[in-house]
Design an enzyme around this catalytic site. Structure first.
Site, PDB file in Angstrom:
ATOM      1  N   GLY A   1       0.859  -1.183   0.000  1.00 15.67           N
ATOM      2  CA  GLY A   1       0.000   0.000   0.000  1.00 15.67           C
ATOM      3  C   GLY A   1       0.890   1.226   0.000  1.00 15.67           C
ATOM      4  CE  LYS A   2       2.162   5.475  -4.768  1.00 17.16           C
ATOM      5  NZ  LYS A   2       3.363   4.733  -5.179  1.00 17.16           N
TER       6      LYS A   2
ATOM      7  CG  ASP B   1       5.263   3.416  -2.523  1.00 20.15           C
ATOM      8  OD1 ASP B   1       4.794   4.381  -3.159  1.00 20.15           O
ATOM      9  OD2 ASP B   1       4.748   2.281  -2.529  1.00 20.15           O
TER      10      ASP B   1
END
Length: 333
Positions: free
Chosen positions: A45-46, A278
Site C-alpha cells: 500500500g503506497k 514509495d
C-alpha cells in the site's frame, strides 16, 4: 496550526495492503498463462510503504488510513507498529476487507501489480479532516498524499492545509487528476511522479518545443532521460511548489523556482523495483521534515530508491540514515 518546537513529523495519508509477491520467468502477456517460480507474502500500500520508509529514515511518522476488521488488517497494523509508525489515525472498517495486491516480478526486477482497494476505497474526506485536525500539525511537519485513496481524501487534505501550515507532497501515482484546490499559503503541492506519470499529467511535449535546460553534469543516456522529462517537470512545477520526477536508475529531476536540476542515483543491483518509488517519497518527506533543502532531500531520496531495489518486496530493503552515509537518527550528513 501549532508552532514547531523542532524537526517535523511526516504524516502519510494513503493506502494499506497485504501483498502476494509472485516471482515469474516473464510477465504474462494478454491471454498467457505463466507458472510462477516462487510466491511470498508481504505488506504494501503506497501510504503504508511511504510511512514505513519515512520512519526508517528517523522521522516521527503517522499514518492516516483504513483497514478491514480481518486477520490481514490486524497483521498489517502489527507490522506498521513494529516499524515505528504511529497508527492512531488508522481506522478499521467492519464492512470491507483490507486492501490486497498481487505483485508479479520478472527476473530483471520489473513488475506488474493488481490491486484490490478494499477498505482503502472507504476512507472518507471527513475522516481525513478529523485525523489531520487531531494531529495538531505544525509548519515543520510534512503531509504526504498519494493516489490509492479516494480523491475526496486528497481534496480534504488540501482544504486543511490551504491557509498555512505543513509542507504538502502529493505523489501522483497512480496518475490521475491533480488536486484542484490550493495547499499551504494558496500553493499547490510539491508533486512527485515518475516519468510516465508526469507525461500523462502534463500532456505530451508540444512538437518543436525545445527541451528545458537541465543543470546536470552527467552525459549520455542518463542526460537524455533527464532532458526528455524536463518539459513535464517544468509544467508540473508551475502547478504548485515544484515537481520531482523520478527516473529510476537515472535518478530524478527537481523543478522549482524556474530551474530544473538533475539528481543522480547511485548504481545498484536490481532485484525488485516494487515499492522503490514509495521509499523515494518516504525518504524525501523525512529529509524535508528534518529541515533539508529540496535538492538535498531529493538526493537522499534518489539514494534511498536505489537501495530499495536490492531486495525482493516493497519493503525488502528499507534504508536507514547510516545506509546512505547520513548520521544515524538524524538524516543529516
Amino acid at each position: 496550526m501549532t508552532a514547531p518546537t523542532g524537526p517535523g513529523r511526516v504524516v502519510a495519508v494513503g493506502s494499506v495492503n497485504v501483498d502476494r509477491i509472485l516471482r515469474c520467468p516473464a510477465l504474462p502477456a494478454p491471454g498467457e498463462t505463466v507458472l510462477v517460480t516462487d510466491s511470498a507474502p508481504g505488506f504494501g500500500g503506497k501510504g503504508a510503504n511511504q510511512a514505513v520508509a519515512a520512519a526508517a529514515m528517523g522521522a516521527p511518522t503517522h499514518l492516516v488510513a483504513k483497514v478491514g476488521a480481518d486477520a490481514d488488517g490486524r497483521a498489517a497494523l502489527a507490522d506498521l507498529r513494529g516499524a515505528g509508525v504511529d497508527i492512531g489515525a488508522v481506522l478499521v472498517d467492519t464492512d470491507a476487507p483490507t486492501g490486497q495486491a498481487v505483485v508479479m516480478v520478472d527476473p530483471s526486477g520489473e513488475n506488474s501489480i493488481l490491486v484490490v482497494p478494499g477498505a482503502n476505497a472507504r476512507l472518507t474526506g471527513a475522516e481525513v479532516t478529523e485525523a489531520l485536525a487531531s494531529l495538531a500539525l505544525t509548519p515543520a511537519d510534512v503531509v504526504l498524499t498519494s493516489g490509492e485513496v479516494p480523491e475526496e481524501c486528497i481534496l480534504a487534505t488540501a482544504a486543511v492545509l490551504r491557509d498555512s501550515g505543513p509542507r504538502w507532497i502529493h505523489n501522483a501515482a497512480p496518475a490521475g487528476g491533480l488536486p484542484d484546490r490550493p495547499g499551504p499559503a494558496g500553493r499547490g503541492p510539491l508533486i512527485v511522479a515518475n516519468a510516465v506519470e508526469a507525461a500523462q499529467l502534463a500532456g505530451a511535449r508540444a512538437p518543436g518545443r525545445p527541451h528545458d535546460e537541465v543543470h546536470d553534469e552527467t552525459h549520455g543516456e542518463t542526460r537524455g532521460k533527464a532532458a526528455d522529462a524536463a518539459p513535464a517537470a517544468t509544467a508540473l512545477a508551475a502547478l504548485g511548489e515544484g515537481a520531482v520526477i523520478t527516473l529510476g536508475a537515472a535518478g530524478a529531476l527537481v523543478a522549482t523556482d524556474g530551474a530544473v536540476h538533475h539528481v543522480p542515483a547511485p548504481e545498484a543491483t536490481v532485484v525488485d523495483t516494487t515499492g522503490a518509488g514509495d521509499v523515494f517519497c518516504g525518504a524525501l518527506a523525512a529529509r524535508l521534515a528534518d529541515g533539508a533543502s529540496l535538492p538535498a532531500a531529493a538526493a537522499t531520496a534518489a539514494a534511498a530508491g536505489a537501495f530499495a531495489v536490492t531486495a525482493p518486496g516493497a519493503r525488502g530493503a528499507l534504508p536507514r540514515p547510516a545506509d546512505l552515509g547520513l548520521a544515524p537518527g538524524t538524516g543529516r550528513p
